[in-house]
Design a protein around this motif. Structure first.
Motif, PDB file in Angstrom:
ATOM      1  N   ARG A 194      -0.950   2.281  -7.739  1.00 37.38           N
ATOM      2  CA  ARG A 194      -0.108   3.478  -7.848  1.00 37.38           C
ATOM      3  C   ARG A 194      -0.810   4.599  -8.606  1.00 37.38           C
ATOM      4  O   ARG A 194      -0.306   5.727  -8.636  1.00 37.38           O
ATOM      5  CB  ARG A 194       1.192   3.117  -8.576  1.00 37.38           C
ATOM      6  CG  ARG A 194       2.092   2.154  -7.835  1.00 37.38           C
ATOM      7  CD  ARG A 194       3.268   1.692  -8.673  1.00 37.38           C
ATOM      8  NE  ARG A 194       2.866   0.847  -9.779  1.00 37.38           N
ATOM      9  CZ  ARG A 194       3.715   0.121 -10.520  1.00 37.38           C
ATOM     10  NH1 ARG A 194       5.010   0.179 -10.268  1.00 37.38           N
ATOM     11  NH2 ARG A 194       3.280  -0.636 -11.514  1.00 37.38           N
ATOM     12  N   ASP A 195      -1.963   4.314  -9.208  1.00 46.62           N
ATOM     13  CA  ASP A 195      -2.583   5.273 -10.124  1.00 46.62           C
ATOM     14  C   ASP A 195      -4.071   5.437  -9.806  1.00 46.62           C
ATOM     15  O   ASP A 195      -4.933   4.914 -10.532  1.00 46.62           O
ATOM     16  CB  ASP A 195      -2.396   4.786 -11.563  1.00 46.62           C
ATOM     17  CG  ASP A 195      -2.750   5.836 -12.598  1.00 46.62           C
ATOM     18  OD1 ASP A 195      -3.335   6.862 -12.210  1.00 46.62           O
ATOM     19  OD2 ASP A 195      -2.446   5.618 -13.786  1.00 46.62           O
TER      20      ASP A 195
ATOM     21  N   ASP B 145       3.437   1.830  -0.160  1.00 44.80           N
ATOM     22  CA  ASP B 145       3.023   2.469   1.090  1.00 44.80           C
ATOM     23  C   ASP B 145       1.502   2.617   1.028  1.00 44.80           C
ATOM     24  O   ASP B 145       0.861   2.163   0.081  1.00 44.80           O
ATOM     25  CB  ASP B 145       3.725   3.814   1.306  1.00 44.80           C
ATOM     26  CG  ASP B 145       3.470   4.805   0.171  1.00 44.80           C
ATOM     27  OD1 ASP B 145       2.327   4.838  -0.344  1.00 44.80           O
ATOM     28  OD2 ASP B 145       4.392   5.547  -0.203  1.00 44.80           O
ATOM     29  N   THR B 146       0.930   3.267   2.025  1.00 47.52           N
ATOM     30  CA  THR B 146      -0.533   3.373   2.094  1.00 47.52           C
ATOM     31  C   THR B 146      -1.016   4.797   1.787  1.00 47.52           C
ATOM     32  O   THR B 146      -2.129   5.168   2.166  1.00 47.52           O
ATOM     33  CB  THR B 146      -1.025   2.940   3.487  1.00 47.52           C
ATOM     34  OG1 THR B 146      -0.425   3.778   4.489  1.00 47.52           O
ATOM     35  CG2 THR B 146      -0.675   1.490   3.757  1.00 47.52           C
ATOM     36  N   ALA B 147      -0.203   5.578   1.094  1.00 46.56           N
ATOM     37  CA  ALA B 147      -0.545   6.982   0.836  1.00 46.56           C
ATOM     38  C   ALA B 147      -1.854   7.132   0.062  1.00 46.56           C
ATOM     39  O   ALA B 147      -2.597   8.097   0.261  1.00 46.56           O
ATOM     40  CB  ALA B 147       0.594   7.666   0.083  1.00 46.56           C
ATOM     41  N   ASN B 148      -2.156   6.175  -0.821  1.00 48.36           N
ATOM     42  CA  ASN B 148      -3.368   6.260  -1.641  1.00 48.36           C
ATOM     43  C   ASN B 148      -4.543   5.488  -1.045  1.00 48.36           C
ATOM     44  O   ASN B 148      -5.609   5.432  -1.666  1.00 48.36           O
ATOM     45  CB  ASN B 148      -3.091   5.705  -3.047  1.00 48.36           C
ATOM     46  CG  ASN B 148      -2.137   6.576  -3.843  1.00 48.36           C
ATOM     47  OD1 ASN B 148      -2.116   7.796  -3.674  1.00 48.36           O
ATOM     48  ND2 ASN B 148      -1.352   5.949  -4.697  1.00 48.36           N
TER      49      ASN B 148
ATOM     50  N   ILE C  34      -8.431   5.533  -2.478  1.00 44.24           N
ATOM     51  CA  ILE C  34      -8.982   4.399  -3.216  1.00 44.24           C
ATOM     52  C   ILE C  34     -10.222   3.849  -2.521  1.00 44.24           C
ATOM     53  O   ILE C  34     -11.201   3.459  -3.182  1.00 44.24           O
ATOM     54  CB  ILE C  34      -7.903   3.309  -3.403  1.00 44.24           C
ATOM     55  CG1 ILE C  34      -6.784   3.852  -4.312  1.00 44.24           C
ATOM     56  CG2 ILE C  34      -8.510   2.047  -4.001  1.00 44.24           C
ATOM     57  CD1 ILE C  34      -5.596   2.937  -4.446  1.00 44.24           C
ATOM     58  N   LEU C  35     -10.235   3.848  -1.198  1.00 43.31           N
ATOM     59  CA  LEU C  35     -11.448   3.427  -0.490  1.00 43.31           C
ATOM     60  C   LEU C  35     -12.619   4.342  -0.852  1.00 43.31           C
ATOM     61  O   LEU C  35     -13.760   3.879  -1.001  1.00 43.31           O
ATOM     62  CB  LEU C  35     -11.217   3.441   1.018  1.00 43.31           C
ATOM     63  CG  LEU C  35     -10.240   2.414   1.572  1.00 43.31           C
ATOM     64  CD1 LEU C  35     -10.127   2.564   3.089  1.00 43.31           C
ATOM     65  CD2 LEU C  35     -10.650   0.987   1.207  1.00 43.31           C
TER      66      LEU C  35
ATOM     67  N   THR D 262       0.819  -4.337   1.791  1.00 46.44           N
ATOM     68  CA  THR D 262       1.082  -3.669   0.520  1.00 46.44           C
ATOM     69  C   THR D 262       1.568  -4.698  -0.493  1.00 46.44           C
ATOM     70  O   THR D 262       1.928  -5.830  -0.146  1.00 46.44           O
ATOM     71  CB  THR D 262       2.139  -2.562   0.666  1.00 46.44           C
ATOM     72  OG1 THR D 262       3.405  -3.165   0.985  1.00 46.44           O
ATOM     73  CG2 THR D 262       1.750  -1.558   1.744  1.00 46.44           C
ATOM     74  N   VAL D 263       1.579  -4.276  -1.746  1.00 47.54           N
ATOM     75  CA  VAL D 263       2.098  -5.146  -2.802  1.00 47.54           C
ATOM     76  C   VAL D 263       3.551  -5.502  -2.533  1.00 47.54           C
ATOM     77  O   VAL D 263       3.957  -6.664  -2.640  1.00 47.54           O
ATOM     78  CB  VAL D 263       1.947  -4.452  -4.177  1.00 47.54           C
ATOM     79  CG1 VAL D 263       2.692  -5.211  -5.271  1.00 47.54           C
ATOM     80  CG2 VAL D 263       0.466  -4.298  -4.526  1.00 47.54           C
TER      81      VAL D 263
END
Length: 332
Positions: free
Chosen positions: A101-102, A131-134, A138-139, A156-157
């Protein structure tokens, strides 16, 4: 898999054909945390002949760097950072999958750890938190900080283990990141491993819970991928595996009821391949003593010696938590 992949279980798995490398249970990292002695044994007493990565979980960057430095003095293949654990009691502390999330915190964490780890630095994560917004961001951090290997669970988690695995997102990661990617999620057999590799073009697969059910899976996967016949496992061989687990994990100093509960943790997975009706799972879950538990194993696994163990879990035979056990399986 926390509380499962300890030294004793690794030795049992190695008897049937080790994976190319192991990951330890995670070392919990926080202020003044030390190296958990039992987890450390899976490094210092490893006789499998396979490399072992030391897995960390935490959110304090200075402490993660400190523990990584301490572990570097041991014979490890590298340091692995857990960004994927979906257990609520873990992510609520903003560690494991909670860190997805961060991205700003991850940027700092990955950068500092990359500087602190002289050898291989690897990451295990999911495709997002809720969701997959990040995900792409992150990749890109994986690339920026020269991560050596990414193990990616395609859920997702919040999806835990309940949804379909998003193999398309693993395939996307394979194309976007510069390091090798291991595909994780529902790799339940040699055939499934080959299908996941074909669909994602990943460099390999990470296998967790399926190895509890079927310790032959690594050997079978190598056979299948090399075009060899895949070994058929008969039920008496599964009974031998259960006995090996019992001997390896037995702790006479703890009460019998706790020993029975600990074995049920394994049998909840093994039972998925014993019979389509679920009779074995039902019988063993009702056992209260070791005599009852292993008697159920004998009745179901030795009465039909020519009956094969199912390569894939029987439909509807999902493992469920055992209320009695004090151990928690977290296949991250």
């Amino acid at each position: 898999m926390q509380d499962v992949t300890d030294l004793r279980f690794m030795r049992v798995i190695a008897h049937y054909g080790s994976p190319d490398y192991f990951f330890t249970e995670y070392f919990r990292v926080y202020a003044n945390s030390g190296l958990h002695k039992n987890i450390l044994r899976s490094i210092t007493e490893n006789t499998s002949g396979r490399p072992v990565f030391a897995q960390l979980i935490g959110e304090s960057i200075p402490d993660l760097m400190r523990v990584a430095g301490e572990l570097s003095r041991y014979p490890i293949a590298g340091i692995d950072l857990n960004l994927g654990c979906p257990a609520p009691r873990i992510y609520r502390k903003n560690v494991g999958g909670g860190l997805l999330r961060d991205p700003d915190k991850l940027n700092s964490m990955l950068g500092e750890l990359r500087q602190a780890v002289n050898g291989r630095f690897t990451v295990k994560m999911r495709v997002g938190f809720d969701d997959t917004a990040n995900f792409d961001r992150i990749l890109d951090l994986i690339n920026r900080h020269n991560i050596d290997l990414l193990s990616l669970h395609g859920r997702t988690v919040k999806e835990m283990y309940h949804s379909d695995v998003h193999y398309d997102l693993i395939a996307h990661a394979v194309q976007r990141v510069q390091c090798p990617v291991l595909a994780n999620g529902n790799v339940t057999s040699a055939v499934a491993a080959a299908a996941v590799l074909s669909q994602t073009e990943a460099a390999g697969v990470m296998i967790g819970r399926a190895a509890i059910r079927n310790p032959w899976i690594f050997q079978q996967t190598r056979q299948h991928l090399s075009g060899q016949p895949v070994s058929n496992i008969m039920l008496p061989a599964v009974r031998d595996y259960i006995e090996r687990l019992r001997c390896a994990t037995a702790m006479p100093s703890i009460p019998e009821r706790a020993r029975v509960s600990h074995m049920k943790m394994y049998l909840n997975y093994i039972g998925q391949g014993v019979d389509a009706t679920g009779a074995f799972l039902s019988d063993m879950r009702q056992a209260r003593t070791e005599a009852e538990l292993f008697g159920a194993c004998d009745r179901h696994l030795l009465s039909e010696p020519d009956q094969p163990f199912a390569v894939e879990p029987y439909p509807g035979q999902a493992a469920r938590p055992n209320r009695e056990t004090a151990h928690v399986l977290e296949a991250c």
